[in-house]
Scaffold this motif. Structure first.
Motif, PDB file in Angstrom:
ATOM      1  N   ILE A   1       0.644   4.053  -9.442  1.00 47.75           N
ATOM      2  CA  ILE A   1      -0.502   3.641  -8.629  1.00 47.75           C
ATOM      3  C   ILE A   1      -1.044   4.828  -7.840  1.00 47.75           C
ATOM      4  N   GLN A   2      -0.141   5.590  -7.246  1.00 43.60           N
ATOM      5  CA  GLN A   2      -0.559   6.757  -6.469  1.00 43.60           C
ATOM      6  C   GLN A   2      -1.287   7.769  -7.363  1.00 43.60           C
ATOM      7  N   ALA A   3      -0.756   8.027  -8.543  1.00 43.00           N
ATOM      8  CA  ALA A   3      -1.399   8.977  -9.471  1.00 43.00           C
ATOM      9  C   ALA A   3      -2.781   8.482  -9.895  1.00 43.00           C
TER      10      ALA A   3
ATOM     11  N   GLU B   1      -8.680   8.558  -9.373  1.00 41.22           N
ATOM     12  CA  GLU B   1      -9.882   7.804  -9.022  1.00 41.22           C
ATOM     13  C   GLU B   1     -10.650   8.499  -7.899  1.00 41.22           C
ATOM     14  N   ARG B   2      -9.927   9.032  -6.958  1.00 40.80           N
ATOM     15  CA  ARG B   2     -10.564   9.700  -5.817  1.00 40.80           C
ATOM     16  C   ARG B   2     -11.238  11.004  -6.223  1.00 40.80           C
ATOM     17  N   ASP B   3     -10.639  11.703  -7.157  1.00 40.25           N
ATOM     18  CA  ASP B   3     -11.195  12.991  -7.610  1.00 40.25           C
ATOM     19  C   ASP B   3     -12.300  12.722  -8.591  1.00 40.25           C
TER      20      ASP B   3
ATOM     21  N   GLN C   1      -9.167  -0.472  -6.177  1.00 39.77           N
ATOM     22  CA  GLN C   1      -9.332  -1.256  -4.952  1.00 39.77           C
ATOM     23  C   GLN C   1      -8.827  -0.501  -3.722  1.00 39.77           C
ATOM     24  N   LEU C   2      -7.744   0.235  -3.872  1.00 41.11           N
ATOM     25  CA  LEU C   2      -7.259   1.038  -2.745  1.00 41.11           C
ATOM     26  C   LEU C   2      -8.275   2.118  -2.380  1.00 41.11           C
ATOM     27  N   ALA C   3      -8.865   2.747  -3.385  1.00 37.97           N
ATOM     28  CA  ALA C   3      -9.879   3.770  -3.129  1.00 37.97           C
ATOM     29  C   ALA C   3     -11.079   3.182  -2.398  1.00 37.97           C
ATOM     30  N   GLU C   4     -11.428   1.942  -2.732  1.00 39.84           N
ATOM     31  CA  GLU C   4     -12.573   1.286  -2.085  1.00 39.84           C
ATOM     32  C   GLU C   4     -12.238   0.800  -0.672  1.00 39.84           C
ATOM     33  N   THR C   5     -11.037   0.290  -0.480  1.00 44.35           N
ATOM     34  CA  THR C   5     -10.687  -0.291   0.818  1.00 44.35           C
ATOM     35  C   THR C   5     -10.169   0.740   1.817  1.00 44.35           C
ATOM     36  N   ARG C   6      -9.712   1.883   1.310  1.00 45.51           N
ATOM     37  CA  ARG C   6      -9.176   2.937   2.197  1.00 45.51           C
ATOM     38  C   ARG C   6      -9.795   4.287   1.837  1.00 45.51           C
ATOM     39  N   PRO C   7     -11.121   4.395   2.014  1.00 48.93           N
ATOM     40  CA  PRO C   7     -11.805   5.635   1.594  1.00 48.93           C
ATOM     41  C   PRO C   7     -11.414   6.867   2.401  1.00 48.93           C
ATOM     42  N   ASP C   8     -10.899   6.681   3.601  1.00 53.49           N
ATOM     43  CA  ASP C   8     -10.535   7.824   4.446  1.00 53.49           C
ATOM     44  C   ASP C   8      -9.113   8.313   4.229  1.00 53.49           C
ATOM     45  N   VAL C   9      -8.372   7.654   3.329  1.00 56.59           N
ATOM     46  CA  VAL C   9      -6.970   8.010   3.095  1.00 56.59           C
ATOM     47  C   VAL C   9      -6.882   8.962   1.904  1.00 56.59           C
ATOM     48  N   ASP C  10      -6.139  10.037   2.074  1.00 54.09           N
ATOM     49  CA  ASP C  10      -5.861  10.944   0.964  1.00 54.09           C
ATOM     50  C   ASP C  10      -4.571  10.452   0.297  1.00 54.09           C
ATOM     51  N   PRO C  11      -4.671   9.908  -0.923  1.00 51.19           N
ATOM     52  CA  PRO C  11      -3.504   9.310  -1.566  1.00 51.19           C
ATOM     53  C   PRO C  11      -2.371  10.289  -1.848  1.00 51.19           C
TER      54      PRO C  11
ATOM     55  N   LYS D   1      -1.593  -7.988 -10.529  1.00 48.03           N
ATOM     56  CA  LYS D   1      -0.148  -7.883 -10.677  1.00 48.03           C
ATOM     57  C   LYS D   1       0.211  -6.399 -10.603  1.00 48.03           C
ATOM     58  N   TRP D   2       1.486  -6.113 -10.443  1.00 49.03           N
ATOM     59  CA  TRP D   2       1.928  -4.720 -10.368  1.00 49.03           C
ATOM     60  C   TRP D   2       1.527  -3.916 -11.598  1.00 49.03           C
ATOM     61  N   VAL D   3       1.409  -4.556 -12.742  1.00 43.16           N
ATOM     62  CA  VAL D   3       1.049  -3.835 -13.970  1.00 43.16           C
ATOM     63  C   VAL D   3      -0.412  -3.404 -13.999  1.00 43.16           C
ATOM     64  N   ASP D   4      -1.227  -3.930 -13.097  1.00 44.16           N
ATOM     65  CA  ASP D   4      -2.651  -3.590 -13.049  1.00 44.16           C
ATOM     66  C   ASP D   4      -2.875  -2.327 -12.228  1.00 44.16           C
ATOM     67  N   VAL D   5      -2.221  -1.281 -12.649  1.00 37.10           N
ATOM     68  CA  VAL D   5      -2.175  -0.027 -11.890  1.00 37.10           C
ATOM     69  C   VAL D   5      -3.571   0.528 -11.624  1.00 37.10           C
ATOM     70  N   LEU D   6      -4.407   0.614 -12.634  1.00 34.70           N
ATOM     71  CA  LEU D   6      -5.735   1.211 -12.455  1.00 34.70           C
ATOM     72  C   LEU D   6      -6.598   0.372 -11.521  1.00 34.70           C
ATOM     73  N   GLU D   7      -6.609  -0.923 -11.697  1.00 32.54           N
ATOM     74  CA  GLU D   7      -7.425  -1.794 -10.835  1.00 32.54           C
ATOM     75  C   GLU D   7      -6.935  -1.737  -9.389  1.00 32.54           C
ATOM     76  N   ILE D   8      -5.625  -1.689  -9.205  1.00 37.80           N
ATOM     77  CA  ILE D   8      -5.077  -1.550  -7.851  1.00 37.80           C
ATOM     78  C   ILE D   8      -5.545  -0.239  -7.235  1.00 37.80           C
ATOM     79  N   ALA D   9      -5.491   0.838  -8.011  1.00 35.99           N
ATOM     80  CA  ALA D   9      -5.924   2.147  -7.512  1.00 35.99           C
ATOM     81  C   ALA D   9      -7.408   2.129  -7.134  1.00 35.99           C
TER      82      ALA D   9
END
Length: 66
Positions: free
Chosen positions: A57-59, A64-66, A14-24, A4-12
């Protein structure tokens, strides 16, 4: 598990895992919103996310990326 939208950390994580080449730091909110709703486990109303949720989510993704 469904996301859900409230799952900010888990979403982040998953985004880090699915889009490793993207700089958030440079992702616009239109793309971010689309990418979240495209996550396989995402199960919430797309229109429920506002700018504050997307900022959180972006933050978390940056952290997560750092």
């Amino acid at each position: 598990m469904s996301l859900k939208w409230v799952d900010v950390l888990e979403i982040a994580i998953q985004l880090a895992e699915t889009r490793p080449d993207v700089d958030p730091r440079y992702v616009n909110f239109v793309d971010l919103h689309r990418w979240v709703t495209e996550l396989p486990e995402f199960d919430d109303e797309p229109g429920r996310a506002g700018e504050k949720v997307l900022e959180a989510i972006q933050a978390a993704w940056i952290e997560e990326r750092d």
